[in-house]
Design a protein around this motif. Sequence first.
Motif, PDB file in Angstrom:
ATOM      1  N   VAL A 201       0.867  -1.179   0.000  1.00 17.66           N
ATOM      2  CA  VAL A 201       0.000   0.000   0.000  1.00 17.66           C
ATOM      3  C   VAL A 201       0.906   1.233   0.000  1.00 17.66           C
ATOM      4  O   VAL A 201       1.395   1.649   1.049  1.00 17.66           O
ATOM      5  CB  VAL A 201      -0.941  -0.008   1.231  1.00 17.66           C
ATOM      6  N   HIS A 202       1.157   1.795  -1.198  1.00 17.35           N
ATOM      7  CA  HIS A 202       2.156   2.851  -1.329  1.00 17.35           C
ATOM      8  C   HIS A 202       1.681   4.113  -2.044  1.00 17.35           C
ATOM      9  O   HIS A 202       2.452   5.064  -2.167  1.00 17.35           O
ATOM     10  CB  HIS A 202       3.380   2.308  -2.077  1.00 17.35           C
ATOM     11  N   LEU A 203       0.483   4.158  -2.547  1.00 18.81           N
ATOM     12  CA  LEU A 203       0.009   5.326  -3.295  1.00 18.81           C
ATOM     13  C   LEU A 203      -0.688   6.316  -2.368  1.00 18.81           C
ATOM     14  O   LEU A 203      -1.683   5.971  -1.731  1.00 18.81           O
ATOM     15  CB  LEU A 203      -0.957   4.903  -4.396  1.00 18.81           C
ATOM     16  N   LEU A 204      -0.191   7.529  -2.312  1.00 22.67           N
ATOM     17  CA  LEU A 204      -0.847   8.580  -1.522  1.00 22.67           C
ATOM     18  C   LEU A 204      -2.016   9.109  -2.345  1.00 22.67           C
ATOM     19  O   LEU A 204      -1.823   9.813  -3.339  1.00 22.67           O
ATOM     20  CB  LEU A 204       0.140   9.715  -1.221  1.00 22.67           C
ATOM     21  N   VAL A 205      -3.226   8.758  -1.948  1.00 27.00           N
ATOM     22  CA  VAL A 205      -4.407   9.151  -2.723  1.00 27.00           C
ATOM     23  C   VAL A 205      -5.227  10.263  -2.070  1.00 27.00           C
ATOM     24  O   VAL A 205      -6.091  10.859  -2.712  1.00 27.00           O
ATOM     25  CB  VAL A 205      -5.320   7.940  -3.037  1.00 27.00           C
ATOM     26  N   TYR A 206      -4.928  10.565  -0.800  1.00 24.02           N
ATOM     27  CA  TYR A 206      -5.685  11.608  -0.102  1.00 24.02           C
ATOM     28  C   TYR A 206      -4.917  12.059   1.126  1.00 24.02           C
ATOM     29  O   TYR A 206      -4.251  11.246   1.770  1.00 24.02           O
ATOM     30  CB  TYR A 206      -7.057  11.068   0.339  1.00 24.02           C
ATOM     31  N   PHE A 207      -4.990  13.350   1.438  1.00 27.35           N
ATOM     32  CA  PHE A 207      -4.437  13.846   2.700  1.00 27.35           C
ATOM     33  C   PHE A 207      -5.121  15.144   3.103  1.00 27.35           C
ATOM     34  O   PHE A 207      -5.677  15.849   2.265  1.00 27.35           O
ATOM     35  CB  PHE A 207      -2.914  14.032   2.620  1.00 27.35           C
ATOM     36  N   GLU A 208      -5.087  15.417   4.385  1.00 32.01           N
ATOM     37  CA  GLU A 208      -5.596  16.664   4.965  1.00 32.01           C
ATOM     38  C   GLU A 208      -4.535  17.152   5.947  1.00 32.01           C
ATOM     39  O   GLU A 208      -4.008  16.356   6.719  1.00 32.01           O
ATOM     40  CB  GLU A 208      -6.883  16.428   5.755  1.00 32.01           C
ATOM     41  N   GLN A 209      -4.263  18.451   5.937  1.00 33.62           N
ATOM     42  CA  GLN A 209      -3.295  19.007   6.883  1.00 33.62           C
ATOM     43  C   GLN A 209      -4.011  19.769   7.993  1.00 33.62           C
ATOM     44  O   GLN A 209      -5.096  20.309   7.795  1.00 33.62           O
ATOM     45  CB  GLN A 209      -2.317  19.914   6.166  1.00 33.62           C
TER      46      GLN A 209
END
Length: 95
Positions: A46-54
């Motif tokens: 599981v290596h794909l960054l598909v979403y983030f919130e800061q």
Amino acid sequence: MKAPAVYILASKYNGTLYIGVTSDLVKRIWQHKNNIVDGFTHKHRVHLLVYFEQYDSILDAIKREKQLKRWQRSWKIKLIEKNNPQWRDLYSEIV
């Protein structure tokens, strides 16, 4: 990008998901991508960054991480697809 963040990684489009929290998003995603730490993301690729919130506060990021982990899978997918419909790897956009 050295700010508290919650993030979702995927193995592929509509694949296995992983939700995490960090105080340094770039460093943490690099660690996932390079299998620095054994664990779920290494085992399941599981290596794909598909979403983030800061966030301004690590406590707020942890609170959101716990909330997202309780969500149904379909809700997580809708959240990803609302912001990243092609499930692109966002890592290159944060480095």
